[in-house]
Scaffold this motif. Structure first.
Motif, mmCIF file in Angstrom:
data_model
loop_
_atom_site.group_PDB
_atom_site.id
_atom_site.type_symbol
_atom_site.label_atom_id
_atom_site.label_comp_id
_atom_site.label_asym_id
_atom_site.label_seq_id
_atom_site.Cartn_x
_atom_site.Cartn_y
_atom_site.Cartn_z
ATOM 1 N N ASP A 1 0.849 -1.192 0.000
ATOM 2 C CA ASP A 1 0.000 0.000 0.000
ATOM 3 C C ASP A 1 0.888 1.246 0.000
ATOM 4 O O ASP A 1 1.786 1.384 0.833
ATOM 5 C CB ASP A 1 -0.898 -0.015 1.244
ATOM 6 C CG ASP A 1 -2.045 0.974 1.145
ATOM 7 O OD1 ASP A 1 -1.844 2.064 0.581
ATOM 8 O OD2 ASP A 1 -3.129 0.649 1.662
ATOM 9 N N ARG B 1 0.036 4.340 0.622
ATOM 10 C CA ARG B 1 -0.361 5.403 1.546
ATOM 11 C C ARG B 1 0.557 5.440 2.765
ATOM 12 O O ARG B 1 0.937 4.395 3.287
ATOM 13 C CB ARG B 1 -1.800 5.216 1.988
ATOM 14 C CG ARG B 1 -2.836 5.352 0.866
ATOM 15 C CD ARG B 1 -4.218 4.994 1.369
ATOM 16 N NE ARG B 1 -4.281 3.613 1.837
ATOM 17 C CZ ARG B 1 -5.171 3.168 2.737
ATOM 18 N NH1 ARG B 1 -6.019 4.002 3.295
ATOM 19 N NH2 ARG B 1 -5.175 1.892 3.089
ATOM 20 N N ARG C 1 -2.724 4.347 9.504
ATOM 21 C CA ARG C 1 -3.756 3.391 9.075
ATOM 22 C C ARG C 1 -3.347 2.003 9.552
ATOM 23 O O ARG C 1 -2.195 1.777 9.958
ATOM 24 C CB ARG C 1 -3.891 3.410 7.550
ATOM 25 C CG ARG C 1 -2.589 3.091 6.828
ATOM 26 C CD ARG C 1 -2.725 3.129 5.319
ATOM 27 N NE ARG C 1 -1.451 2.884 4.656
ATOM 28 C CZ ARG C 1 -0.881 1.683 4.534
ATOM 29 N NH1 ARG C 1 -1.496 0.614 5.034
ATOM 30 N NH2 ARG C 1 0.284 1.549 3.931
ATOM 31 N N ASP D 1 -2.454 -5.694 6.771
ATOM 32 C CA ASP D 1 -2.436 -6.184 5.387
ATOM 33 C C ASP D 1 -1.056 -5.987 4.756
ATOM 34 O O ASP D 1 -0.599 -6.822 3.968
ATOM 35 C CB ASP D 1 -3.504 -5.462 4.561
ATOM 36 C CG ASP D 1 -4.914 -5.893 4.929
ATOM 37 O OD1 ASP D 1 -5.069 -6.922 5.606
ATOM 38 O OD2 ASP D 1 -5.865 -5.188 4.535
ATOM 39 N N ASP D 2 -0.397 -4.867 5.091
ATOM 40 C CA ASP D 2 0.943 -4.622 4.564
ATOM 41 C C ASP D 2 1.900 -5.742 4.982
ATOM 42 O O ASP D 2 2.706 -6.222 4.176
ATOM 43 C CB ASP D 2 1.476 -3.279 5.081
ATOM 44 C CG ASP D 2 0.636 -2.097 4.638
ATOM 45 O OD1 ASP D 2 1.142 -1.262 3.878
ATOM 46 O OD2 ASP D 2 -0.524 -2.027 5.058
#
Length: 481
Positions: free
Chosen positions: A454, A456, A460, A464-465
């Motif tokens: 990701d 970004r 956050r 998931d990263d």
């Protein structure tokens, strides 16, 4: 090869060597003949502390009685079911060992096992029931499935139960094939993850403006441990040092960078040693008793004892723990402004933003699990079978622990990778080059990571990263950029 086959489900084109099958048949005939001339453990006798009791056939007078009774009594596997990869690898290893022609099992049993391997038909096998002196319970479950009494996940096409006689039962279960399978799969995972560790460390090196002197060829020629030399050479390649050595901004880096070859090297060497041990074991005729055709005799021995395997696995886990600690240390450097020139925790938002702060907690959580799994199993033992079997290697438990270490280390490394990629992204956005000396090979790994991670950088969730980074670290093509 075992790990690769284990991870490839589906039928395979399997051909058995004719000479090997002929050797299996000769050993089976000799085993049957010897059983009429002398006492042969497990064939004409009970097993364990029952070694002095003469085995008899069942009430119908059939020779299969003793063999089936032994398998039924030993198929006490309990606990979780083994996953498909592990069962697939165990079947392959056991087939390869039996083809060495020293067990005395019947050719029919070997062909039935080969049919299962070729069809990717997997018996139901449970985890518990071995302590490093033969995978008795799991292998008994496999043998009973071949004999028509055990359960299958998928029954081989055209499968007909094979007759198990007195010479087949102990000969089939007298192996550590399941333990070796788990060890081989864990070693295969560590091969890739340790290779990936070079790329991850190289990205952290760029983000931290590391000093090249620690990886210089003259340094490592002065103390040339093989793994250390290989590690330093790989780092020089990834960082373009073989072309023009870059310049660091510190006279000496923290240990996470500076001592990487000295800590990663022992893990490389330990893994090489483990592969050597597994190569011997997987290709060995280790059954007790050994039916020796050339000598026209049977030999009772202790090849079932897997101290070599347990020791090699303990060594690997201890060395990987050290490498994982360095990864966690580099992550600590990546969140430190004095090391990166970026904001604390690589934050990119309003004052007080946490950035990748949580990655340290995730990393140390995984590292704590790794530390527990890295504890040596070879310091324990067991006395079983009324005191006759008075030592155990616990290689089975060592293999399980090594699989846990591989999983935990992958997650530790993934946390570092997420932070390193973010740090380099922030540097590039601020106008700083990835490397002051132009493009370097590890930038290919960076580009692939940026394709899937990701982009970004605001606060956050990062779970998931990390999962994406785990997949990268376990990808052989990413590890070999």
């Amino acid at each position: 090869m075992v790990a690769a086959v284990a991870r490839t489900p589906g039928p395979t084109d399997l051909h058995l060597d004719r000479a090997a099958l002929a050797g299996v048949e000769r050993a089976a005939k000799l085993g049957a003949d010897l059983s009429t001339r002398r006492a042969v453990y497990g064939r004409t006798t009970g097993v364990g502390a029952n070694r002095d009791e003469t085995a008899v056939a069942d009430d119908a007078g059939q020779s299969a009685g003793h063999g089936l009774r032994l398998l039924r009594s030993h198929s006490g596997g309990a606990g979780d079911r083994l996953d498909a990869e592990l069962v697939r690898a165990a079947l392959l290893i056991r087939l390869n060992q039996l083809l060495a022609g020293r067990s005395g099992v019947s050719p029919a049993l070997v062909r039935a096992l080969a049919d299962a391997v070729a069809a990717d038909a997997l018996p139901v096998v449970h985890r518990l029931g071995a302590i490093g002196t033969g995978d008795l319970a799991p292998l008994a479950q496999i043998a009973l499935a071949l004999a028509g009494e055990g359960a299958w996940d998928t029954v081989p096409p055209g499968h007909h139960p094979v007759t198990v006689d007195a010479g087949d039962a102990l000969a089939f279960v007298s192996s550590n094939a399941v333990t070796l399978a788990e060890a081989a799969i864990a070693a295969g995972t560590l091969d890739v993850v340790l290779a990936s560790s070079h790329a991850v460390a190289a990205l952290s090196y760029l983000a931290l403006d590391g000093s090249p002197e620690a990886y210089a060829d003259p340094v490592h020629r002065a103390r040339p441990h093989p793994g250390q030399v290989r590690c330093a050479q790989r780092m020089r390649h990834l960082l373009g040092m073989e072309r023009t050595p870059p310049k660091g901004r510190r006279i000496q880096d923290p240990f996470g960078l500076r001592a990487f070859p000295q800590v990663n090297g022992p893990a490389i060497d330990a893994l090489d040693m483990l592969h050597g041990v597994l190569d011997v074991e997987i290709n060995a005729g280790a059954e007790n008793p050994m039916i020796a055709v050339a000598e026209d005799d049977a030999y009772h021995h202790a090849h079932f004892h897997t101290a070599y395997v347990a020791g090699a696995l303990d060594h690997v886990r201890a060395c990987v723990h050290g490498v994982a600690e360095l990864s966690a240390a580099r992550l600590g450097d990546l969140v430190e402004p004095e090391q990166t020139g970026l904001r604390a925790f690589l934050a990119d938002g309003p004052p007080g933003s946490s950035g990748v702060m949580i990655l340290e907690y995730m990393s140390h959580d995984a590292l704590a699990a790794l530390r527990q799994a890295a504890l040596p199993v070879t310091l324990g033992s067991a006395v079983v079978s009324r005191g006759l079997e008075d030592h155990a290697s616990f290689s089975t438990q060592a293999a399980r622990a090594t699989a846990e270490v591989a999983t935990a280390y992958t997650r530790v490394l993934a946390c570092e990778l997420v932070a390193a990629v973010r740090a380099l992204r922030l540097r590039r956005r601020d106008g700083s080059p990835i490397s002051s000396d132009g493009p370097v090979p590890v930038e290919e790994a960076l580009a692939r990571a940026e394709e899937v991670l990701d982009l970004r950088t605001e606060d956050r969730p990062l779970a998931d990263d990390v999962d994406v980074a785990v997949d990268l670290v376990r990808d052989p093509t990413w590890a070999q950029v």
